[in-house]
Motif scaffolding. Structure first.
Motif, mmCIF file in Angstrom:
data_model
loop_
_atom_site.group_PDB
_atom_site.id
_atom_site.type_symbol
_atom_site.label_atom_id
_atom_site.label_comp_id
_atom_site.label_asym_id
_atom_site.label_seq_id
_atom_site.Cartn_x
_atom_site.Cartn_y
_atom_site.Cartn_z
ATOM 1 N N GLU A 59 2.698 8.996 6.721
ATOM 2 C CA GLU A 59 1.274 8.667 7.441
ATOM 3 C C GLU A 59 1.057 7.917 8.591
ATOM 4 O O GLU A 59 1.365 7.672 9.465
ATOM 5 C CB GLU A 59 0.189 9.186 6.439
ATOM 6 N N LEU A 60 2.376 6.574 7.383
ATOM 7 C CA LEU A 60 2.080 5.353 8.100
ATOM 8 C C LEU A 60 3.265 4.971 9.311
ATOM 9 O O LEU A 60 3.226 4.624 10.065
ATOM 10 C CB LEU A 60 2.604 4.362 7.123
ATOM 11 N N GLU A 81 -2.088 7.095 3.027
ATOM 12 C CA GLU A 81 -1.729 7.034 2.033
ATOM 13 C C GLU A 81 0.267 6.991 1.276
ATOM 14 O O GLU A 81 0.693 6.289 0.802
ATOM 15 C CB GLU A 81 -2.317 7.738 0.739
ATOM 16 N N ARG A 82 0.247 8.337 2.241
ATOM 17 C CA ARG A 82 1.586 7.970 2.044
ATOM 18 C C ARG A 82 2.457 8.154 3.452
ATOM 19 O O ARG A 82 2.203 7.862 4.697
ATOM 20 C CB ARG A 82 1.804 10.035 2.422
ATOM 21 N N MET A 83 3.838 7.634 2.763
ATOM 22 C CA MET A 83 4.724 7.690 3.684
ATOM 23 C C MET A 83 4.866 7.941 5.373
ATOM 24 O O MET A 83 4.727 6.951 6.319
ATOM 25 C CB MET A 83 6.431 7.334 3.149
ATOM 26 N N ARG A 108 1.310 -1.719 0.076
ATOM 27 C CA ARG A 108 0.315 -0.105 -0.230
ATOM 28 C C ARG A 108 1.166 1.348 0.136
ATOM 29 O O ARG A 108 0.284 1.831 -0.662
ATOM 30 C CB ARG A 108 -1.000 0.362 1.510
ATOM 31 N N TYR A 109 2.145 1.161 0.945
ATOM 32 C CA TYR A 109 2.820 2.091 1.220
ATOM 33 C C TYR A 109 3.307 2.368 -0.134
ATOM 34 O O TYR A 109 4.556 3.711 0.093
ATOM 35 C CB TYR A 109 3.094 2.277 2.288
#
Length: 405
Positions: free
Chosen positions: A97-98, A93-95, A36-37
């Motif tokens: 955020e992970l 959705e973005r790294m 996903r990322y």
């Protein structure tokens, strides 16, 4: 008071179960999270290592916080953070955020693990008999439920947030309601301290044997969780489908062993149960290392589940007995070695497998788990360590860094 304790035990067991569900939903969907990322194989280990490192920070922070805030309150608010962070992992959705979601997950998990086991130790003291294994049995059951939900999400090709949202929507309000019945048992602890004079210091050299046992137990556990599928497929020649079975078998036998483990402790004592668990676990690694085929290998992983499952709960319980006047601080410090073992186990087996052989690599955790036999006496009921002419330190010194990690 009996009804209060029973409700406290049931609500805490539910908290353990929820944590098992959340952790399994995260670790079993790591490939999907990576896709996903767009996390590369080179970067993935850094993300995975960050979670237990931050959990260790959370556990250390809990030791300081419980001097002012009851463990029940820390657990009440850290568990929702874990669930919301899990949802954040699935919805981002973005790294960056992970990274934020995993950081929140790691810090909250460290606080949650420490506070849950603090409450478990104090409840066992109030009950006056072994009940600690039953809490960890609930965690194992939650792990099985979480892994099954993750399998269903992967089978139906659901987006991560679609898999996680219903689980969080159900469990979040449930844990908030259940947290109303947590029991801190601080009154009993205070009475005990008053009876003995003054509080205790958590002396690390006395806690060290239990820290070593905790570390080797999690080295064994992480070996199974990270390498069982690869070992069965690449070394023992199983099919890809069959290679997914050992970890599930391990989780089921862990649940069964913990479900009946408290009865064994009451009947034979903690020392005998810990020694037996270490021997069974060592035998499991020996069977895995020498297995001629996949089915014998699965027998070895079955033995590992039955053996390793008793070590961690009894280690927490022993820390509570060793420092009855400072059990919260002892549990928080001991909990750090949960993450130390997790960080060591997987890289250790992988490096030995590449340099030597994976069969030989399985012998190393076998030897390490036998270290438990050397320190088994640490699990016996403890006399007052400050008796016999030893001066009891002041209450204000409990948990200070000069005496701890």
């Amino acid at each position: 008071m009996t009804d209060v304790l029973r409700r406290g035990r049931a609500s805490l067991a539910f908290g353990f179960l929820v944590q098992g569900v959340a952790f399994a939903l995260l670790v079993t969907r790591i490939p999907a999270i990576q896709d996903r990322y767009g996390v590369s194989d080179a970067l993935l280990p850094a993300f995975l290592a960050a979670v237990p490192i931050l959990a260790g920070v959370g556990s250390l922070s809990t030791e300081r916080l419980v001097r002012r805030v009851p463990p029940s309150r820390l657990l009440r608010w850290s568990q929702p953070v874990v669930l919301l962070a899990l949802l954040g992992v699935g919805a981002g959705e973005r790294m960056i955020e992970l990274a934020v979601a995993l950081a929140a997950f790691g810090l909250a998990v460290g606080m949650l693990d420490a506070s849950m086991n603090m409450l478990g130790v104090s409840l066992q003291r109030s009950y006056g008999r072994s009940i600690m294994l039953s809490f960890h049995a609930a965690y194992s059951l939650g792990g099985i439920v979480g892994a099954s939900l993750a399998w269903a999400g992967a089978h139906w090709d659901l987006a991560l947030w679609v898999s996680y949202l219903p689980v969080v929507a159900v469990l979040l309000p449930a844990v908030l309601v259940g947290s109303r019945w947590y029991v801190d048992d601080r009154g009993a602890a205070s009475a005990g301290e008053e009876k003995n004079g003054e509080g205790q210091v958590v002396v690390f050299k006395w806690l060290l044997p239990l820290c070593l046992v905790m570390t080797v137990a999690y080295i064994g556990d992480s070996t199974v969780s990270n390498w069982s599928a690869k070992y069965l497929q690449d070394v023992l020649g199983s099919s890809e489908q069959l290679a997914t079975v050992p970890y599930n078998v391990y989780m089921v036998t862990t649940l069964l062993g913990r479900a009946i483990g408290d009865f064994g402790v009451r009947r034979f004592g903690a020392v005998a149960v810990v020694r037996g668990g270490a021997l069974v676990a060592a035998g499991g690694f020996a069977v895995v290392a020498g297995a001629p085929g996949a089915w014998v290998g699965m027998l070895g992983f079955t033995l590992l589940g039955l053996g390793l499952c008793v070590l961690v709960p009894q280690t927490f319980a022993a820390a509570g007995r060793l420092f009855p006047g400072a059990s919260d601080a002892a549990v928080a410090r001991l909990n750090i070695f949960n993450y130390v073992g997790f960080l060591i186990g997987s890289p250790l087996v992988g490096a030995l497998g590449d340099l030597w052989s994976y069969r030989g690599a399985m012998l190393v955790p076998m030897l390490l788990v036998l270290v438990t036999l050397v320190y088994a006496r640490s699990f016996a009921p403890q006399p007052d360590r400050y008796g016999g002419g030893h001066e009891r330190p002041r209450t204000a010194d409990v948990g200070r860094g000069s005496n701890g990690l």
